[in-house]
Design a protein around this motif. Structure first.
Motif, PDB file in Angstrom:
ATOM      1  N   LYS A  71       0.839  -1.197   0.000  1.00 13.44           N
ATOM      2  CA  LYS A  71       0.000   0.000   0.000  1.00 13.44           C
ATOM      3  C   LYS A  71       0.878   1.253   0.000  1.00 13.44           C
ATOM      4  N   GLU A  72       1.915   1.224   0.848  1.00 11.82           N
ATOM      5  CA  GLU A  72       2.827   2.362   0.898  1.00 11.82           C
ATOM      6  C   GLU A  72       3.508   2.569  -0.440  1.00 11.82           C
ATOM      7  N   MET A  73       3.903   1.448  -1.015  1.00 15.02           N
ATOM      8  CA  MET A  73       4.565   1.485  -2.317  1.00 15.02           C
ATOM      9  C   MET A  73       3.639   2.133  -3.342  1.00 15.02           C
ATOM     10  N   LEU A  74       2.377   1.676  -3.354  1.00 11.17           N
ATOM     11  CA  LEU A  74       1.415   2.212  -4.316  1.00 11.17           C
ATOM     12  C   LEU A  74       1.224   3.705  -4.089  1.00 11.17           C
ATOM     13  N   GLU A  75       1.182   4.110  -2.830  1.00 13.73           N
ATOM     14  CA  GLU A  75       0.977   5.533  -2.571  1.00 13.73           C
ATOM     15  C   GLU A  75       2.166   6.362  -3.032  1.00 13.73           C
ATOM     16  N   ALA A  76       3.359   5.807  -2.862  1.00 13.20           N
ATOM     17  CA  ALA A  76       4.549   6.497  -3.372  1.00 13.20           C
ATOM     18  C   ALA A  76       4.458   6.652  -4.888  1.00 13.20           C
ATOM     19  N   VAL A  77       4.039   5.560  -5.547  1.00 19.14           N
ATOM     20  CA  VAL A  77       3.910   5.597  -7.007  1.00 19.14           C
ATOM     21  C   VAL A  77       2.891   6.641  -7.415  1.00 19.14           C
ATOM     22  N   VAL A  78       1.747   6.651  -6.721  1.00 16.50           N
ATOM     23  CA  VAL A  78       0.690   7.604  -7.068  1.00 16.50           C
ATOM     24  C   VAL A  78       1.181   9.036  -6.910  1.00 16.50           C
ATOM     25  N   ASN A  79       1.956   9.282  -5.838  1.00 13.27           N
ATOM     26  CA  ASN A  79       2.476  10.641  -5.656  1.00 13.27           C
ATOM     27  C   ASN A  79       3.376  11.050  -6.805  1.00 13.27           C
ATOM     28  N   LEU A  80       4.252  10.125  -7.205  1.00 12.41           N
ATOM     29  CA  LEU A  80       5.162  10.435  -8.318  1.00 12.41           C
ATOM     30  C   LEU A  80       4.380  10.720  -9.587  1.00 12.41           C
ATOM     31  N   VAL A  81       3.386   9.869  -9.851  1.00 12.77           N
ATOM     32  CA  VAL A  81       2.595  10.047 -11.079  1.00 12.77           C
ATOM     33  C   VAL A  81       1.831  11.364 -11.006  1.00 12.77           C
ATOM     34  N   ALA A  82       1.276  11.682  -9.818  1.00 11.46           N
ATOM     35  CA  ALA A  82       0.506  12.915  -9.682  1.00 11.46           C
ATOM     36  C   ALA A  82       1.374  14.135  -9.980  1.00 11.46           C
ATOM     37  N   ILE A  83       2.611  14.104  -9.481  1.00 12.40           N
ATOM     38  CA  ILE A  83       3.509  15.239  -9.739  1.00 12.40           C
ATOM     39  C   ILE A  83       3.798  15.358 -11.228  1.00 12.40           C
ATOM     40  N   ALA A  84       4.015  14.205 -11.878  1.00 13.94           N
ATOM     41  CA  ALA A  84       4.304  14.225 -13.315  1.00 13.94           C
ATOM     42  C   ALA A  84       3.115  14.768 -14.093  1.00 13.94           C
ATOM     43  N   VAL A  85       1.912  14.321 -13.708  1.00  9.99           N
ATOM     44  CA  VAL A  85       0.705  14.782 -14.410  1.00  9.99           C
ATOM     45  C   VAL A  85       0.536  16.289 -14.218  1.00  9.99           C
ATOM     46  N   GLU A  86       0.760  16.732 -12.985  1.00 12.69           N
ATOM     47  CA  GLU A  86       0.646  18.163 -12.681  1.00 12.69           C
ATOM     48  C   GLU A  86       1.634  18.976 -13.519  1.00 12.69           C
ATOM     49  N   ARG A  87       2.863  18.442 -13.610  1.00 11.38           N
ATOM     50  CA  ARG A  87       3.890  19.148 -14.376  1.00 11.38           C
ATOM     51  C   ARG A  87       3.459  19.276 -15.838  1.00 11.38           C
ATOM     52  N   LEU A  88       2.981  18.159 -16.392  1.00  7.28           N
ATOM     53  CA  LEU A  88       2.540  18.184 -17.794  1.00  7.28           C
ATOM     54  C   LEU A  88       1.419  19.193 -17.986  1.00  7.28           C
ATOM     55  N   HIS A  89       0.508  19.227 -17.001  1.00  8.23           N
ATOM     56  CA  HIS A  89      -0.625  20.149 -17.094  1.00  8.23           C
ATOM     57  C   HIS A  89      -0.124  21.583 -17.207  1.00  8.23           C
ATOM     58  N   TYR A  90       0.838  21.934 -16.336  1.00 12.43           N
ATOM     59  CA  TYR A  90       1.322  23.317 -16.371  1.00 12.43           C
ATOM     60  C   TYR A  90       2.178  23.611 -17.588  1.00 12.43           C
ATOM     61  N   VAL A  91       2.888  22.601 -18.067  1.00  8.75           N
ATOM     62  CA  VAL A  91       3.649  22.797 -19.305  1.00  8.75           C
ATOM     63  C   VAL A  91       2.690  23.144 -20.436  1.00  8.75           C
ATOM     64  N   ALA A  92       1.584  22.365 -20.515  1.00  5.76           N
ATOM     65  CA  ALA A  92       0.604  22.606 -21.569  1.00  5.76           C
ATOM     66  C   ALA A  92      -0.008  23.996 -21.418  1.00  5.76           C
ATOM     67  N   LEU A  93      -0.287  24.355 -20.150  1.00  2.00           N
ATOM     68  CA  LEU A  93      -0.915  25.652 -19.878  1.00  2.00           C
ATOM     69  C   LEU A  93       0.011  26.790 -20.311  1.00  2.00           C
ATOM     70  N   THR A  94       1.294  26.663 -19.956  1.00  2.00           N
ATOM     71  CA  THR A  94       2.261  27.700 -20.311  1.00  2.00           C
ATOM     72  C   THR A  94       2.355  27.854 -21.818  1.00  2.00           C
ATOM     73  N   GLN A  95       2.406  26.692 -22.497  1.00  2.00           N
ATOM     74  CA  GLN A  95       2.518  26.760 -23.955  1.00  2.00           C
ATOM     75  C   GLN A  95       1.309  27.469 -24.549  1.00  2.00           C
ATOM     76  N   GLN A  96       0.114  27.116 -24.028  1.00  2.00           N
ATOM     77  CA  GLN A  96      -1.108  27.717 -24.548  1.00  2.00           C
ATOM     78  C   GLN A  96      -1.101  29.223 -24.309  1.00  2.00           C
ATOM     79  N   THR A  97      -0.677  29.618 -23.098  1.00  2.00           N
ATOM     80  CA  THR A  97      -0.660  31.048 -22.765  1.00  2.00           C
ATOM     81  C   THR A  97       0.293  31.801 -23.674  1.00  2.00           C
TER      82      THR A  97
END
Lengths: 499, 228
Positions: free
Chosen positions: A232-258
C-alpha cells in the motif's frame, strides 16, 4: 498458506539438516579418542550455526535438538543409550541446546533482515527509475508507459484515468460503475478498495492522483492479492510520483497555450494597429487639406467651395467607416480585453453627446438621469462607442428637429440605458436581425452606412455579459435598450466634513 | 504678417505636415518641420519654439519619448496628434507632460482651436486671478467660496479641491491619475471611482444640465477637462 514448491523446498531443508547432523556424528566418532568431548560439542554447535545460516529457522531448531540427542547417544558414556553416568553432562546438554536455539533464532532473524533490506533496496531503485522516467515524460502516454514498466516488476497491472476539463473521465465513458468509484476516491481523497464493495475475485485499488492544487485523476491498480501495508505504501509512493508528473505536464501545456495566445494576440493587435495607422494617415491628410481648401475658397466660387466641403465630409465618413470596421475586426478576432472599472453612465452619456455634437445639431437631446444611480462595471471607451452608434442611428433615421431621448434606469438586476427617437422605427420583424453584421433596415437605401453600427453595439454589450434589444415604441419611433449586470459596486465612504 | 511664435511640427506623413503647416502659417506661426523624433528634438533645441506639435506614431521613436525628452528642459505647450484607438498612449503622453491631443482625422478649425487653447492657457496661468467666473458660477479663491447666481453653494473640501485643480488647468486634459494625485495627495489609497462620484456631485451642483455638461467635461478613457 504456502505454495507447493515452497513446501518441497522446506522438506528438503529439513532432510538436509538431518543429513548434516548424521554426517558430523559419523566424522566425529573416530576422533572420539583424540578429541575432548567439549570440542565435539563445538563441532555440533558449528553445524547448528551453518544450518541456521543457510537453511532457515525451522531446520536449525530441529538440528539443535538432534545435535543434543546424537551427542548424548554416540559420545557421552555409556554410549548407545540416552542414560548419562555423570550428572554434569546435563549442564552440557542444556547449554548446548540453549546456545543452539539462540544461534538458530538470531541467525534466522539476521538473514530475514538482510533479505528485507535487499527487497527494500530493489524497491527504492525501481521507484527511482520510475521517478526518472516520469521526470522525462513529455506526454500522458509516456507517463502510462513508465508506469506499466514499473508495475511489470510487481506482478500487478495499473492504469491511469485522467479527468478532463469538465471533471469527467474520458477513458471511462463506458464503465459507469467504475466512474462512480473513481469519483468516490477523489471525493474521499483516499484509496478505495473495490473488494470491499463487490465480491469479485481479483482485487482492484483506486487511488486519487493528488497534486498540490487539484486532483487530476485516479490510478487503477489490479492486484492478484493484497499483501499488506508495504504494498500500500509502495502504491501511494507511485501515485504521488505520477501525480507530480501529471501536474507538471498540465502546467507545461498551460504555459505553452498562454504563450501561444499572447503571441497571436500581439500579432493581431499589431496588424490592426498598423492597418489603422496606414489607412488613417492618408485620410487625415485628405480631411485636413480639403478643410483647408474649403476655408480658403469660402469667399470664392460656390462650386469649388462646395466640392471641397463634400470631399472633407466624404473623407470623414470614410474614416468613420474605417473605425467601425477595425473595431468590428478587433471585437471578432477573439478575446476583447475590456478595461473594466466601476464607472458612472452619466460620464459616457455626456461625452458621447459631446462627441456627436455636429451630427446631433438638428436634434434636441434630452437625458433623464436617475438620482443616486449606482456605479456600474464597464469599459468606458467601448460603451461610449455603443452610445455614439445608437445616437448616430437615431439622428440618421429620424426627421430633422425631432427629439432624441436617453434615459438611465434600473430594471431588476440590471442597469439599463434607453436611446429612443421619433423616426419611422425599425422595419417590422427585423428587430432581431438588425444586430447581425452588414444588416440594414433597408438594404440599399440612400442613407450612408454598411450596417456595422448595431453589430458592434451588440458585440460590445455581449462582451460585458449584458443584453441589447431594439423595439418600436407604441407612440412611434425606435428604442434601443441596453442592459448591463449591476454586480456588486465598491462601497464609497462618504466624505466626513469637519464642522 | 507678424509672427506669433515658432512651432516645431514633428510628423512623419508629408501630407499631414503640409496642411498643418499651412493652417498654422495662416495664423501667423513660423513652422519648422521635422519628420522624425530625433530631428524634431534637434530643431526644438535650436529654434526656441513656443509650441510643439507631435505625432504619437513616429518612425524612429515613440511620441511619448519625445514629450518626456522635451519636458526635461522646457514647459512650452505640447499638442499631440493621435489615432482614436491609442487611449493608453494618450494617457502616457499626457502624464509625460503633453497639454492636449487631437484625434485623427481632424479639420483645420479643430486644430486651430486647440492651438489657441493651449497657448492662451499659458498666458492665463502666468496671471493668477483671485476670482473666476463660468456660466452663472463664481469662484472666489481667497474666500474659498462658490456662488451660483449669487447664491452660495456648499462644496465639501474634496469637491472644492477637485474644482480648484480643474480650474487652475483650464482647457487642459487631466488624467485620472493626475487628478487623484492632486486631490487626494501622493499617497492616495482611493480608487478612481471616488473621482467619478465627486465629479458627478460637482456637476449636480454647478452645471446647468449635469447630463450634458458644458464645462466639467469627461474625456472618456483618459480623464476630465474643465472648459470655459
Amino acid at each position: 498458506m504456502l505454495g507447493n514448491s515452497e513446501t518441497q523446498q522446506l522438506k528438503r531443508n529439513y532432510l538436509f539438516a538431518i543429513l548434516i547432523c548424521v554426517v558430523i556424528t559419523m566424522l566425529a566418532t573416530p576422533l572420539r579418542q583424540v578429541l575432548d568431548l567439549a570440542n565435539i560439542v563445538m563441532l555440533f554447535l558449528l553445524v547448528v550455526f551453518l544450518v541456521a545460516l543457510k537453511l532457515g529457522r525451522g531446520p536449525a531448531i530441529m538440528s539443535a535438538i538432534l545435535a543434543v540427542a546424537l551427542f548424548d547417544v554416540f559420545f557421552v558414556p555409556p554410549r548407545f543409550s540416552f542414560t548419562v553416568n555423570n550428572a554434569q553432562y546435563l549442564i552440557t546438554f542444556s547449554v548446548m541446546l540453549a546456545v543452539g536455539l539462540a544461534t538458530a533464532h538470531l541467525t534466522a532473524k539476521l538473514s530475514k533482515h538482510a533479505a528485507a533490506a535487499v527487497d527494500r533496496e530493489q524497491n527504492t531503485r525501481r521507484l527511482y527509475e520510475l521517478a526518472r522516467d516520469l521526470a522525462g515524460a513529455s506526454s500522458y502516454d509516456e507517463i502510462s508507459k513508465a508506469l506499466s514498466l514499473f508495475v511489470a516488476w510487481s506482478g500487478y497491472t495499473a492504469k491511469l484515468h485522467l479527468l478532463d476539463a469538465n471533471g469527467e473521465f474520458p477513458s471511462l465513458s463506458q464503465d459507469i460503475a467504475f466512474t462512480t468509484i473513481a469519483h468516490m476516491a477523489i471525493k474521499q481523497g483516499a484509496l478505495v478498495n473495490t473488494s470491499q464493495l463487490s465480491d469479485e475475485g481479483s482485487l482492484t485499488l483506486v487511488l486519487p492522483l493528488k497534486s498540490p492544487h487539484k486532483v487530476r485523476g485516479v490510478l487503477e491498480a489490479n492486484l492478484e492479492k493484497y499483501v499488506g501495508d508495504v504494498d500500500k505504501e509502495m502504491l501511494e509512493a507511485v501515485v504521488n510520483l505520477v501525480a507530480i508528473a501529471v501536474e507538471r505536464l498540465h502546467y507545461v501545456a498551460l504555459t505553452q497555450q498562454t504563450q501561444l495566445d499572447a503571441t497571436s494576440e500581439r500579432l493581431r493587435s499589431s496588424v490592426l494597429s498598423s492597418l489603422s495607422h496606414d489607412l488613417r494617415t492618408p485620410l487625415t491628410g485628405l480631411v485636413g487639406m480639403a478643410d483647408a481648401l474649403a476655408l480658403t475658397t469660402a469667399q470664392q466660387s460656390d462650386s469649388v467651395h462646395n466640392a471641397a466641403i463634400a470631399i472633407r465630409d466624404q473623407a470623414l465618413a470614410m474614416s468613420h467607416l474605417l473605425s467601425n470596421l477595425l473595431e468590428m475586426a478587433r471585437l471578432h478576432s477573439g478575446k476583447v480585453a475590456l478595461r473594466k472599472d466601476w464607472r458612472l453612465f452619466e460620464d459616457v452619456i455626456g461625452s458621447a453627446i459631446k462627441l456627436l455634437k455636429p451630427t446631433l445639431a438638428q436634434h434636441p437631446v434630452t437625458v433623464t438621469l436617475a438620482p443616486d444611480f449606482p456605479l456600474v462595471e464597464f469599459d468606458d471607451v467601448l460603451l461610449e462607442r455603443v452610445l455614439c452608434n445608437l445616437l448616430e442611428n437615431a439622428a440618421k433615421y429620424s426627421p430633422l428637429e425631432s427629439p432624441i431621448e436617453i434615459r438611465e434606469y434600473i430594471s431588476g438586476e440590471c442597469a439599463c440605458i434607453d436611446v429612443s427617437d421619433h423616426g419611422a422605427g425599425f422595419p417590422a420583424g427585423k428587430t432581431e436581425s438588425l444586430f447581425h453584421m452588414f444588416e440594414r433596415g433597408e438594404s440599399e437605401s440612400s442613407t450612408l452606412g454598411v450596417g456595422l453600427g448595431l453589430a458592434i453595439c451588440s458585440a460590445i454589450i455581449e462582451a460585458h455579459c449584458g443584453t441589447i434589444k431594439a423595439v418600436n415604441q407604441a407612440q412611434g419611433g425606435a428604442c434601443v435598450t441596453l442592459c448591463l449586470p449591476l454586480g456588486k459596486p465598491p462601497i464609497v465612504n462618504p466624505e466626513i466634513e469637519e464642522a | 504678417m507678424n509672427s506669433v511664435g515658432n512651432v516645431i511640427l514633428i510628423e512623419d506623413d508629408q501630407q499631414i505636415r503640409r496642411f498643418v503647416k499651412s493652417a498654422l502659417e495662416g495664423e501667423g506661426w513660423k513652422v519648422f518641420e521635422a519628420e522624425s523624433g530625433e530631428r524634431g528634438l534637434i530643431e526644438a533645441r535650436s529654434r526656441k519654439p513656443d509650441l510643439l506639435v507631435v505625432d504619437l506614431g513616429l518612425p524612429d521613436m515613440d511620441g511619448v519619448e519625445v514629450v518626456t525628452e522635451f519636458r526635461k528642459w522646457t514647459t512650452i505647450p505640447v499638442l499631440i496628434l493621435s489615432a482614436r484607438i491609442e487611449e493608453q498612449e494618450k494617457i502616457l503622453a499626457l502624464d509625460a507632460g503633453a497639454d492636449d491631443y487631437l484625434t485623427k482625422p481632424f479639420g483645420v478649425g479643430e486644430l486651430l482651436a486647440r492651438v489657441r487653447a493651449v497657448t492662451r492657457r499659458r498666458l492665463q496661468n502666468t496671471m493668477a486671478s483671485p476670482k473666476m467666473c463660468f456660466a452663472d458660477v463664481e469662484v472666489d479663491f481667497i474666500r474659498r467660496s462658490v456662488t451660483r447666481n449669487g447664491v452660495a453653494i456648499h462644496l465639501t473640501p474634496i469637491e472644492y479641491r477637485l474644482l480648484s485643480v480643474l480650474l487652475s488647468n483650464i482647457g487642459k486634459i487631466m488624467s485620472h491619475r493626475r487628478l487623484m494625485h492632486e486631490v487626494w495627495g501622493p499617497n492616495n489609497t482611493e480608487s478612481a471611482h471616488y473621482l467619478r462620484i465627486y465629479m458627478s456631485h460637482l456637476r449636480q451642483k454647478l452645471e446647468h444640465d449635469p447630463a450634458q455638461p458644458a464645462h466639467l467635461l469627461t474625456e472618456t478613457g483618459i480623464g476630465y477637462r474643465f472648459e470655459l
